[in-house]
Design a protein around this motif. Structure first.
Motif, PDB file in Angstrom:
ATOM      1  N   LEU A   1       0.839  -0.807  -0.007  1.00 13.82           N
ATOM      2  CA  LEU A   1      -0.291   0.285   0.029  1.00 13.82           C
ATOM      3  C   LEU A   1       0.873   1.295  -0.197  1.00 13.82           C
ATOM      4  O   LEU A   1       0.604   1.947  -0.719  1.00 13.82           O
ATOM      5  CB  LEU A   1      -1.125  -0.304   0.879  1.00 13.82           C
ATOM      6  N   PHE A   2       1.993   1.040   0.786  1.00 18.44           N
ATOM      7  CA  PHE A   2       2.700   2.651   0.204  1.00 18.44           C
ATOM      8  C   PHE A   2       4.221   1.642   0.796  1.00 18.44           C
ATOM      9  O   PHE A   2       4.739   0.441   0.948  1.00 18.44           O
ATOM     10  CB  PHE A   2       2.682   2.861   2.375  1.00 18.44           C
ATOM     11  N   LYS A   3       5.256   2.700   0.162  1.00 14.85           N
ATOM     12  CA  LYS A   3       6.082   2.486  -0.313  1.00 14.85           C
ATOM     13  C   LYS A   3       7.161   2.351   0.519  1.00 14.85           C
ATOM     14  O   LYS A   3       8.838   1.577   0.422  1.00 14.85           O
ATOM     15  CB  LYS A   3       6.496   2.844  -1.986  1.00 14.85           C
ATOM     16  N   ASN A   4       6.852   3.229   1.522  1.00 14.46           N
ATOM     17  CA  ASN A   4       8.194   3.330   2.756  1.00 14.46           C
ATOM     18  C   ASN A   4       7.616   2.394   3.709  1.00 14.46           C
ATOM     19  O   ASN A   4       6.705   2.511   4.445  1.00 14.46           O
ATOM     20  CB  ASN A   4       8.309   4.808   2.958  1.00 14.46           C
ATOM     21  N   LYS A   5       8.892   2.297   4.809  1.00 15.89           N
ATOM     22  CA  LYS A   5       8.895   1.202   6.060  1.00 15.89           C
ATOM     23  C   LYS A   5       9.134   1.595   7.346  1.00 15.89           C
ATOM     24  O   LYS A   5      10.542   2.251   6.787  1.00 15.89           O
ATOM     25  CB  LYS A   5       8.182   0.219   5.530  1.00 15.89           C
ATOM     26  N   ILE A   6       8.326   2.041   8.142  1.00 18.55           N
ATOM     27  CA  ILE A   6       9.135   2.919   9.315  1.00 18.55           C
ATOM     28  C   ILE A   6       8.821   1.280  10.730  1.00 18.55           C
ATOM     29  O   ILE A   6       7.876   1.082  10.855  1.00 18.55           O
ATOM     30  CB  ILE A   6       8.476   3.989   9.716  1.00 18.55           C
TER      31      ILE A   6
ATOM     32  N   VAL B   1       1.575  19.156  17.404  1.00 17.00           N
ATOM     33  CA  VAL B   1       0.681  19.205  16.210  1.00 17.00           C
ATOM     34  C   VAL B   1       1.404  17.284  16.215  1.00 17.00           C
ATOM     35  O   VAL B   1       2.611  16.991  16.300  1.00 17.00           O
ATOM     36  CB  VAL B   1       1.269  19.476  15.136  1.00 17.00           C
ATOM     37  N   PHE B   2       0.708  16.218  15.839  1.00 22.70           N
ATOM     38  CA  PHE B   2       1.044  14.778  15.405  1.00 22.70           C
ATOM     39  C   PHE B   2       1.041  14.429  14.066  1.00 22.70           C
ATOM     40  O   PHE B   2      -0.713  15.119  13.543  1.00 22.70           O
ATOM     41  CB  PHE B   2       0.129  13.620  17.238  1.00 22.70           C
ATOM     42  N   VAL B   3       1.668  13.610  13.683  1.00 24.18           N
ATOM     43  CA  VAL B   3       1.724  12.797  12.645  1.00 24.18           C
ATOM     44  C   VAL B   3       1.329  11.264  12.995  1.00 24.18           C
ATOM     45  O   VAL B   3       2.364  11.111  14.103  1.00 24.18           O
ATOM     46  CB  VAL B   3       2.977  13.075  11.341  1.00 24.18           C
ATOM     47  N   THR B   4       0.728  10.485  12.409  1.00 25.71           N
ATOM     48  CA  THR B   4       0.990   9.060  12.450  1.00 25.71           C
ATOM     49  C   THR B   4       2.087   8.242  11.840  1.00 25.71           C
ATOM     50  O   THR B   4       2.225   8.877  10.567  1.00 25.71           O
ATOM     51  CB  THR B   4      -0.078   8.358  12.108  1.00 25.71           C
ATOM     52  N   LYS B   5       2.935   7.591  12.136  1.00 28.88           N
ATOM     53  CA  LYS B   5       3.679   6.508  11.770  1.00 28.88           C
ATOM     54  C   LYS B   5       3.288   6.466  10.534  1.00 28.88           C
ATOM     55  O   LYS B   5       3.847   5.940   9.392  1.00 28.88           O
ATOM     56  CB  LYS B   5       3.825   5.465  11.992  1.00 28.88           C
ATOM     57  N   THR B   6       1.935   5.511   9.704  1.00 24.91           N
ATOM     58  CA  THR B   6       1.911   5.358   8.543  1.00 24.91           C
ATOM     59  C   THR B   6       1.736   6.745   7.660  1.00 24.91           C
ATOM     60  O   THR B   6       1.569   5.851   6.555  1.00 24.91           O
ATOM     61  CB  THR B   6       0.181   4.263   8.568  1.00 24.91           C
TER      62      THR B   6
ATOM     63  N   SER C   1      -5.758   8.977  -1.895  1.00 26.86           N
ATOM     64  CA  SER C   1      -7.332   8.679  -2.587  1.00 26.86           C
ATOM     65  C   SER C   1      -6.987   7.177  -3.426  1.00 26.86           C
ATOM     66  O   SER C   1      -7.977   6.535  -2.933  1.00 26.86           O
ATOM     67  CB  SER C   1      -7.583  10.093  -3.180  1.00 26.86           C
ATOM     68  N   SER C   2      -5.760   7.322  -3.695  1.00 24.26           N
ATOM     69  CA  SER C   2      -5.977   5.954  -4.068  1.00 24.26           C
ATOM     70  C   SER C   2      -5.958   4.393  -4.095  1.00 24.26           C
ATOM     71  O   SER C   2      -5.724   3.226  -4.223  1.00 24.26           O
ATOM     72  CB  SER C   2      -4.905   6.653  -5.236  1.00 24.26           C
ATOM     73  N   VAL C   3      -5.266   4.369  -2.727  1.00 23.91           N
ATOM     74  CA  VAL C   3      -4.861   3.179  -1.713  1.00 23.91           C
ATOM     75  C   VAL C   3      -6.147   2.918  -1.436  1.00 23.91           C
ATOM     76  O   VAL C   3      -6.588   2.418  -1.112  1.00 23.91           O
ATOM     77  CB  VAL C   3      -4.114   4.070  -0.694  1.00 23.91           C
ATOM     78  N   ASN C   4      -7.218   3.687  -0.715  1.00 25.29           N
ATOM     79  CA  ASN C   4      -8.013   3.958  -0.019  1.00 25.29           C
ATOM     80  C   ASN C   4      -8.946   3.155  -1.033  1.00 25.29           C
ATOM     81  O   ASN C   4     -10.035   2.643  -0.948  1.00 25.29           O
ATOM     82  CB  ASN C   4      -9.000   5.240   0.120  1.00 25.29           C
ATOM     83  N   ALA C   5      -8.528   3.516  -2.788  1.00 32.63           N
ATOM     84  CA  ALA C   5      -9.986   2.608  -3.835  1.00 32.63           C
ATOM     85  C   ALA C   5      -9.592   1.126  -4.003  1.00 32.63           C
ATOM     86  O   ALA C   5     -10.516   0.731  -4.395  1.00 32.63           O
ATOM     87  CB  ALA C   5      -9.724   3.522  -5.084  1.00 32.63           C
TER      88      ALA C   5
END
Lengths: 107, 290
Positions: free
Chosen positions: A34-39, B128-133, B238-242
């Motif tokens: 799904l995502f190219k990167n991996k942490i 501010v937080f951003v998730t790992k994914t 959007s493309s991953v969600n599809a």
């Protein structure tokens, strides 16, 4: 006579191989991630139990944060982590050097 | 004779009407006076309530910081924080490079949450937080800058706080007033609990979200980043969600509190067209993630 038996055996072996080839499923097409990167890092809250469920605390039907997750209480360790966020803020010279290195705009 | 009787009757009727009118008018006047008096009496109460509501208009900078800290601690308790000083430092450098142009200066601090859901969150006081994914879903520094800029706008303009106040003005003001008056020790923790509950349940107005997208994109562009960072990131999501193999939990939370990807993409596309060129910095981003 021996040759005949040998020919029969070879024919049978070949026939079996061909039939195996026909019935064997095609090699599975590798799914694109799904995502190219991996942490590859563990979260501070990840336990053996939660590691097996990477969407811990998320309702599988709605995708929303569930009630159990909302009931989580911050401990002294969590407060300490927040304090560290403040202490580890980059200094102005560090930010300026980062801006310069990336060719970004300072003003 | 008939005319005389008629005249007497008419005079009597006229006098009764005048009497009735006078009586009725008196009742109206009395009622009016009573209403005026009641209004006068109620005036100080209304003024006091208005003053109270005003005094709870927004949190003081001290309260904002304390509530922000308590909310951040709870968010970490919920999802965990990624313990990677090098990556945290990088996210903080990107965030601060953008936050220099924020509409309100706060001590902006950036953290990484250890959850598989894709998201970014702004809390009071500049947390501010951003998730790992979300970081894994990005492919360049300009995408990260675009996402952080969106959150910086939310924090700078107190979007979460004002939205909650707008939706539950009376209850919120009364609750705050009581808690303050009694110097409730749990005041900050309770605010943090309410704030996070609302953050995950409530949809900010479309104006606030669209504004955070466009003003955030402009702020990132002003800092020298490619103006389509957030747009590119949203297109990826959007493309991953599809994809049929995408777990719906990845975006369930984000889509329940934000406009659709398509709507946000359309909003940003007009801004990115013919805009200034900027840096994407893919190499630096990928190096930071390693």
């Amino acid at each position: 006579m021996r040759y005949i038996w040998a020919l029969v055996a070879v024919s049978l072996a070949l026939a079996q191989q061909t039939s195996e080839k026909k019935t064997a499923p095609p090699p599975a097409k590798k799914e694109e991630p799904l995502f190219k990167n991996k942490i590859g890092m563990k979260s501070s809250e990840q336990t053996k139990e939660s590691a097996s469920n990477s969407f811990n605390g998320i309702d599988p039907k709605t995708g929303k944060v569930d009630a159990k997750m909302h009931a989580a209480t911050a401990t002294a360790a969590h407060t300490e982590k927040v304090k560290k966020m403040g202490e580890n803020r980059p200094t102005e010279p560090q930010v300026m050097a980062f801006i310069k290195e990336g060719g970004l705009k300072a003003e | 004779m008939i005319a005389k009787r008629l005249l007497i009757l008419l005079t009597a009727a006229g006098l009764s009407a005048v009497g009735l009118f006078a009586q009725f008018g008196g009742i109206i006047n009395k009622a009016k006076a009573k209403i005026d008096k009641a209004n006068e009496k109620a005036k100080p109460v209304v003024t006091r309530a208005e003053k109270a509501a005003d005094s709870f208009g927004t949190w003081s900078p001290e309260d904002e910081q304390e509530i922000g800290e308590a909310s951040a601690a709870k968010l970490i308790a919920m999802f965990g924080a990624i313990d990677n000083p090098k990556l945290e430092q990088y996210v903080n450098l990107v965030g601060n490079a953008v936050a220099r142009r924020a509409p309100r200066q706060l001590p902006y601090r950036f953290g990484i949450l250890g959850t598989e859901i894709v998201g970014a969150y702004a809390l009071p006081g500049g947390f501010v937080f951003v998730t790992k994914t979300a970081l894994e879903a990005m492919n360049s520094e300009s995408e990260l800058a675009g996402v952080l800029a969106h959150e910086i706008i939310h924090a700078a303009e107190r979007h979460l706080e004002t939205e909650i106040r707008g939706k539950k003005t009376t209850a919120w003001a009364v609750e705050e007033g009581k808690a303050r008056a009694s110097r409730e020790p749990d005041f900050i923790r309770k605010r943090a609990d309410t704030l996070l509950k609302e953050m995950f349940d409530m949809q900010l107005s479309k104006d606030k979200e669209d504004g955070a997208d466009t003003r955030g994109a402009k702020m990132a562009a002003d800092a020298g980043y490619a103006p389509d960072g957030l747009l590119t990131f949203l297109r990826t999501l959007s493309s991953v969600n599809a994809r049929p193999d995408a777990d719906k939990r990845l975006f369930g939370q984000m889509l329940s509190t934000h406009p659709s990807f398509e709507s946000r993409i359309a909003n940003l596309e007009t801004l990115a067209q013919g805009g200034p060129q900027g840096k994407t910095l893919e190499t630096r981003y990928k190096a930071a993630l390693k």
